[in-house]
Scaffold this motif. Structure first.
Motif, PDB file in Angstrom:
ATOM      1  N   CYS A   1      34.483 -39.973 -60.577  1.00  0.00           N
ATOM      2  CA  CYS A   1      33.705 -40.628 -59.482  1.00  0.00           C
ATOM      3  C   CYS A   1      34.509 -41.206 -58.610  1.00  0.00           C
ATOM      4  O   CYS A   1      34.204 -42.463 -57.745  1.00  0.00           O
ATOM      5  CB  CYS A   1      32.879 -41.709 -60.258  1.00  0.00           C
ATOM      6  SG  CYS A   1      31.988 -41.006 -61.744  1.00  0.00           S
TER       7      CYS A   1
ATOM      8  N   LEU B   1      36.189 -38.165 -53.630  1.00  0.00           N
ATOM      9  CA  LEU B   1      35.478 -37.243 -53.868  1.00  0.00           C
ATOM     10  C   LEU B   1      35.006 -36.514 -52.397  1.00  0.00           C
ATOM     11  O   LEU B   1      34.594 -37.379 -51.650  1.00  0.00           O
ATOM     12  CB  LEU B   1      34.324 -37.103 -54.748  1.00  0.00           C
ATOM     13  CG  LEU B   1      35.060 -37.258 -56.276  1.00  0.00           C
ATOM     14  CD1 LEU B   1      33.674 -37.299 -57.338  1.00  0.00           C
ATOM     15  CD2 LEU B   1      36.019 -35.865 -56.528  1.00  0.00           C
TER      16      LEU B   1
ATOM     17  N   LEU C   1      31.736 -34.380 -52.808  1.00  0.00           N
ATOM     18  CA  LEU C   1      30.700 -33.886 -53.622  1.00  0.00           C
ATOM     19  C   LEU C   1      29.600 -32.946 -52.696  1.00  0.00           C
ATOM     20  O   LEU C   1      28.853 -33.289 -52.005  1.00  0.00           O
ATOM     21  CB  LEU C   1      29.605 -34.780 -54.145  1.00  0.00           C
ATOM     22  CG  LEU C   1      30.374 -35.875 -55.091  1.00  0.00           C
ATOM     23  CD1 LEU C   1      29.358 -37.220 -55.514  1.00  0.00           C
ATOM     24  CD2 LEU C   1      30.840 -35.331 -56.568  1.00  0.00           C
TER      25      LEU C   1
ATOM     26  N   TRP D   1      21.215 -39.255 -50.308  1.00  0.00           N
ATOM     27  CA  TRP D   1      22.727 -39.927 -50.259  1.00  0.00           C
ATOM     28  C   TRP D   1      22.616 -40.899 -48.994  1.00  0.00           C
ATOM     29  O   TRP D   1      23.267 -41.925 -48.830  1.00  0.00           O
ATOM     30  CB  TRP D   1      23.811 -38.811 -50.114  1.00  0.00           C
ATOM     31  CG  TRP D   1      25.109 -39.504 -50.465  1.00  0.00           C
ATOM     32  CD1 TRP D   1      25.948 -39.786 -49.361  1.00  0.00           C
ATOM     33  CD2 TRP D   1      25.897 -39.674 -51.507  1.00  0.00           C
ATOM     34  NE1 TRP D   1      27.091 -40.134 -50.027  1.00  0.00           N
ATOM     35  CE2 TRP D   1      26.919 -40.186 -51.255  1.00  0.00           C
ATOM     36  CE3 TRP D   1      25.422 -39.299 -53.109  1.00  0.00           C
ATOM     37  CZ2 TRP D   1      27.914 -40.493 -52.235  1.00  0.00           C
ATOM     38  CZ3 TRP D   1      26.393 -39.585 -53.812  1.00  0.00           C
ATOM     39  CH2 TRP D   1      27.497 -40.234 -53.764  1.00  0.00           C
TER      40      TRP D   1
ATOM     41  N   PHE E   1      33.723 -39.688 -50.001  1.00  0.00           N
ATOM     42  CA  PHE E   1      34.249 -41.389 -50.189  1.00  0.00           C
ATOM     43  C   PHE E   1      35.653 -41.460 -50.813  1.00  0.00           C
ATOM     44  O   PHE E   1      36.145 -40.440 -51.646  1.00  0.00           O
ATOM     45  CB  PHE E   1      33.353 -42.039 -51.289  1.00  0.00           C
ATOM     46  CG  PHE E   1      32.911 -41.153 -52.513  1.00  0.00           C
ATOM     47  CD1 PHE E   1      31.830 -40.488 -52.560  1.00  0.00           C
ATOM     48  CD2 PHE E   1      33.824 -41.571 -53.519  1.00  0.00           C
ATOM     49  CE1 PHE E   1      31.356 -39.614 -53.864  1.00  0.00           C
ATOM     50  CE2 PHE E   1      33.471 -40.608 -54.785  1.00  0.00           C
ATOM     51  CZ  PHE E   1      32.573 -40.087 -54.972  1.00  0.00           C
TER      52      PHE E   1
ATOM     53  N   CYS F   1      33.278 -44.052 -55.873  1.00  0.00           N
ATOM     54  CA  CYS F   1      31.922 -43.588 -55.427  1.00  0.00           C
ATOM     55  C   CYS F   1      30.922 -44.935 -55.105  1.00  0.00           C
ATOM     56  O   CYS F   1      30.846 -45.966 -55.943  1.00  0.00           O
ATOM     57  CB  CYS F   1      31.255 -42.862 -56.513  1.00  0.00           C
ATOM     58  SG  CYS F   1      29.613 -42.284 -55.897  1.00  0.00           S
TER      59      CYS F   1
ATOM     60  N   ASN G   1      28.267 -45.462 -55.698  1.00  0.00           N
ATOM     61  CA  ASN G   1      27.286 -45.614 -56.632  1.00  0.00           C
ATOM     62  C   ASN G   1      27.918 -46.166 -57.893  1.00  0.00           C
ATOM     63  O   ASN G   1      27.280 -46.130 -58.974  1.00  0.00           O
ATOM     64  CB  ASN G   1      26.324 -44.357 -57.051  1.00  0.00           C
ATOM     65  CG  ASN G   1      25.708 -44.015 -55.692  1.00  0.00           C
ATOM     66  OD1 ASN G   1      24.711 -44.756 -55.027  1.00  0.00           O
ATOM     67  ND2 ASN G   1      25.717 -42.820 -55.081  1.00  0.00           N
ATOM     68  N   LEU G   2      29.235 -46.079 -58.133  1.00  0.00           N
ATOM     69  CA  LEU G   2      29.803 -46.494 -59.324  1.00  0.00           C
ATOM     70  C   LEU G   2      29.941 -47.953 -59.489  1.00  0.00           C
ATOM     71  O   LEU G   2      30.355 -48.818 -58.766  1.00  0.00           O
ATOM     72  CB  LEU G   2      31.244 -45.811 -59.698  1.00  0.00           C
ATOM     73  CG  LEU G   2      32.130 -46.025 -60.664  1.00  0.00           C
ATOM     74  CD1 LEU G   2      31.593 -44.947 -61.646  1.00  0.00           C
ATOM     75  CD2 LEU G   2      33.639 -45.545 -60.299  1.00  0.00           C
TER      76      LEU G   2
ATOM     77  N   CYS H   1      27.176 -45.069 -63.712  1.00  0.00           N
ATOM     78  CA  CYS H   1      26.515 -44.616 -62.326  1.00  0.00           C
ATOM     79  C   CYS H   1      25.250 -45.414 -62.037  1.00  0.00           C
ATOM     80  O   CYS H   1      24.274 -45.408 -63.002  1.00  0.00           O
ATOM     81  CB  CYS H   1      26.109 -42.845 -62.585  1.00  0.00           C
ATOM     82  SG  CYS H   1      25.347 -42.489 -61.040  1.00  0.00           S
TER      83      CYS H   1
ATOM     84  N   ILE I   1      22.880 -44.547 -60.017  1.00  0.00           N
ATOM     85  CA  ILE I   1      21.933 -43.902 -59.709  1.00  0.00           C
ATOM     86  C   ILE I   1      21.751 -42.591 -60.924  1.00  0.00           C
ATOM     87  O   ILE I   1      21.478 -41.526 -60.415  1.00  0.00           O
ATOM     88  CB  ILE I   1      21.924 -43.060 -58.283  1.00  0.00           C
ATOM     89  CG1 ILE I   1      23.178 -42.275 -58.202  1.00  0.00           C
ATOM     90  CG2 ILE I   1      21.551 -44.195 -57.316  1.00  0.00           C
ATOM     91  CD1 ILE I   1      23.089 -41.403 -56.806  1.00  0.00           C
TER      92      ILE I   1
ATOM     93  N   ARG J   1      21.221 -39.005 -59.879  1.00  0.00           N
ATOM     94  CA  ARG J   1      22.688 -38.367 -59.707  1.00  0.00           C
ATOM     95  C   ARG J   1      22.611 -37.145 -59.340  1.00  0.00           C
ATOM     96  O   ARG J   1      21.821 -36.118 -59.819  1.00  0.00           O
ATOM     97  CB  ARG J   1      23.773 -38.618 -60.566  1.00  0.00           C
ATOM     98  CG  ARG J   1      23.275 -37.778 -61.908  1.00  0.00           C
ATOM     99  CD  ARG J   1      24.204 -38.579 -63.039  1.00  0.00           C
ATOM    100  NE  ARG J   1      24.611 -37.680 -64.161  1.00  0.00           N
ATOM    101  CZ  ARG J   1      23.597 -37.408 -64.783  1.00  0.00           C
ATOM    102  NH1 ARG J   1      22.217 -37.879 -64.824  1.00  0.00           N
ATOM    103  NH2 ARG J   1      23.746 -36.559 -66.077  1.00  0.00           N
ATOM    104  N   PRO J   2      23.370 -36.720 -58.469  1.00  0.00           N
ATOM    105  CA  PRO J   2      23.402 -35.109 -57.701  1.00  0.00           C
ATOM    106  C   PRO J   2      23.932 -34.121 -58.951  1.00  0.00           C
ATOM    107  O   PRO J   2      24.457 -34.372 -59.856  1.00  0.00           O
ATOM    108  CB  PRO J   2      24.522 -35.007 -56.668  1.00  0.00           C
ATOM    109  CG  PRO J   2      24.733 -36.477 -56.379  1.00  0.00           C
ATOM    110  CD  PRO J   2      24.359 -37.248 -57.564  1.00  0.00           C
TER     111      PRO J   2
ATOM    112  N   CYS K   1      27.371 -33.695 -60.068  1.00  0.00           N
ATOM    113  CA  CYS K   1      27.637 -34.674 -61.067  1.00  0.00           C
ATOM    114  C   CYS K   1      27.143 -34.460 -62.548  1.00  0.00           C
ATOM    115  O   CYS K   1      27.960 -34.715 -63.631  1.00  0.00           O
ATOM    116  CB  CYS K   1      27.055 -36.215 -60.773  1.00  0.00           C
ATOM    117  SG  CYS K   1      27.577 -36.490 -59.167  1.00  0.00           S
TER     118      CYS K   1
HETATM  119  S1  SF4 Z   1      26.460 -40.331 -57.917  1.00  0.00           S
HETATM  120 FE1  SF4 Z   1      27.268 -41.391 -59.993  1.00  0.00          FE
HETATM  121  S2  SF4 Z   1      28.101 -39.756 -61.258  1.00  0.00           S
HETATM  122 FE2  SF4 Z   1      28.120 -38.956 -59.014  1.00  0.00          FE
HETATM  123  S3  SF4 Z   1      30.278 -39.512 -58.452  1.00  0.00           S
HETATM  124 FE3  SF4 Z   1      28.994 -41.130 -57.893  1.00  0.00          FE
HETATM  125  S4  SF4 Z   1      28.876 -42.757 -59.678  1.00  0.00           S
HETATM  126 FE4  SF4 Z   1      29.612 -40.804 -60.428  1.00  0.00          FE
END
Ligand code: SF4
Ligand code: SF4
Length: 255
Positions: A15, A18, A20, A30, A84, A88, A90-91, A97, A99, A103-104, A107
Motif C-alpha cells: 500500500c 504506487l 493503482l 478516489w 501516491f 496510500c 487510505n492506509l 485499509c 476503505i 477498496r479498488p 487491491c
Molecule cells: S486503497 Fe486500501 S488496500 Fe488499496 S493501496 Fe490504499 S490502503 Fe492499500
C-alpha cells in the motif's frame, strides 16, 4: 505448473509508492475522497491489424483505442492511475485499509496477476517471505479462490469496455502525447477538479468519440523520433523529463 501458498501478513508494504490502475467509477470515488490521479499514456504503432490468433496482440488491442499519429495508425493505451508516494492516503496507522469495503479491484486481486501473460512470481511481489505459506493460492498454476478469479475477470472486462472512455477523458483534457510502448510512459497529473468533471461527464453519457484522434509520440531518444517520423508519425524529442503537468518516464537513457 506451480503450486503457491499465500496468507497476507498485513504488513502494508503493498500500500506504498504506487500507481493503482482504477476503473472509471473507482477513479471518480478516489478523486471525491481527495486522492490524486495520473493518466499514463503509451502509443503502439498499429500499421496493420495482426493475424487472428495472436492472443497478445488481441489483449493489447482490446485495452487500447485507435488513433492516428500523422499518417500512421496507432493504438493508445491509457491507464487511470491513483498515484501516491509513500503510504496510500487510505492506509491507517495499524496498516489496515480505511476503505476496505470500497477498496479498488486491483487491491482486492493482489498479489494475483490481472494480465494473463504475466506469471505470478513471489519474487516479483512486495510481500515478505513469511506471507508465502499457510493457504493455497495457486494449484497447478490455477487460482484457487473463486472470488479472486471473478474480480480478475471484472477488472479485465472494465479495462476493455472503458478503453474508449479513457480516450474521451484525454480528449476532454486536451491530452494527446504518448510515449512509444515499451520505451517509456507519459504520466500526466491533471488538475483533480478538471479530471473529476471530465470523468463524471463521460461516465454519465457513456459516449465516446467517433473520429480517431491525432496523437504525438514523445521520446528521449533521437533515433526513435527519426524512425517514427520516417514512417509518417508525428513525434518529438523531450528535452526535459517534466513539461508542465506531464512527465516523461523513459526506460532507456537519453540519446
Ligand atoms: S486503497 Fe486500501 S488496500 Fe488499496 S493501496 Fe490504499 S490502503 Fe492499500
Ligand atoms: S505486501 Fe503482501 S503481505 Fe503485505 S499487506 Fe500487502 S498483500 Fe499482505
Amino acid at each position: 505448473m506451480n503450486d503457491i501458498d499465500f496468507e497476507c501478513t498485513e504488513c502494508g508494504k503493498c500500500c506504498h509508492d504506487l500507481r493503482l490502475a482504477l476503473t472509471v467509477t473507482e477513479a471518480i470515488a478516489w478523486l471525491e475522497r481527495g486522492g490524486r490521479m495520473e493518466l499514463i499514456c503509451e502509443a503502439i504503432p498499429w500499421p496493420v491489424e495482426p493475424e487472428p490468433g495472436n492472443a497478445q496482440a488481441e489483449y493489447k488491442r482490446a485495452r487500447s483505442s485507435p488513433a492516428m499519429s500523422g499518417s500512421l495508425p496507432v493504438r493508445i493505451s491509457i491507464v487511470l492511475a491513483a498515484a501516491f508516494e509513500g503510504a496510500c492516503p487510505n492506509l491507517r496507522a495499524d496498516m489496515r485499509c480505511n476503505i476496505y469495503e470500497q477498496r479498488p479491484l486491483v487491491c482486492r486481486i493482489y498479489p494475483a496477476e490481472i494480465n494473463p501473460f504475466v506469471e505470478l512470481a513471489p519474487q516479483n511481489k512486495g510481500c515478505p517471505p513469511d506471507a508465502w505459506q499457510n493457504k493455497p493460492l495457486l494449484r497447478q498454476g490455477v487460482l484457487v479462490d473463486a472470488a479472486t478469479v471473478e474480480q480478475i475477470e471484472q477488472s479485465r472486462r472494465a479495462n476493455q469496455l472503458e478503453a474508449p472512455l479513457r480516450m474521451q477523458v484525454c480528449t476532454e483534457l486536451g491530452l494527446n502525447e504518448a510515449a512509444l510502448a515499451n520505451e517509456g510512459f507519459v504520466m500526466v497529473s491533471p488538475d483533480s477538479d478538471a479530471l473529476l468533471s471530465a470523468l463524471r461527464k463521460i461516465h454519465a453519457s457513456g459516449q465516446s468519440q467517433d473520429a480517431a484522434a491525432q496523437w504525438t509520440f514523445v521520446s528521449n531518444r533521437t533515433g526513435t523520433v527519426e524512425t517514427l517520423q520516417s514512417v509518417g508519425a508525428a513525434g518529438h524529442l523531450v528535452e526535459t523529463s517534466v513539461v508542465g503537468n506531464a512527465r516523461y518516464h523513459g526506460f532507456f537513457p537519453p540519446s
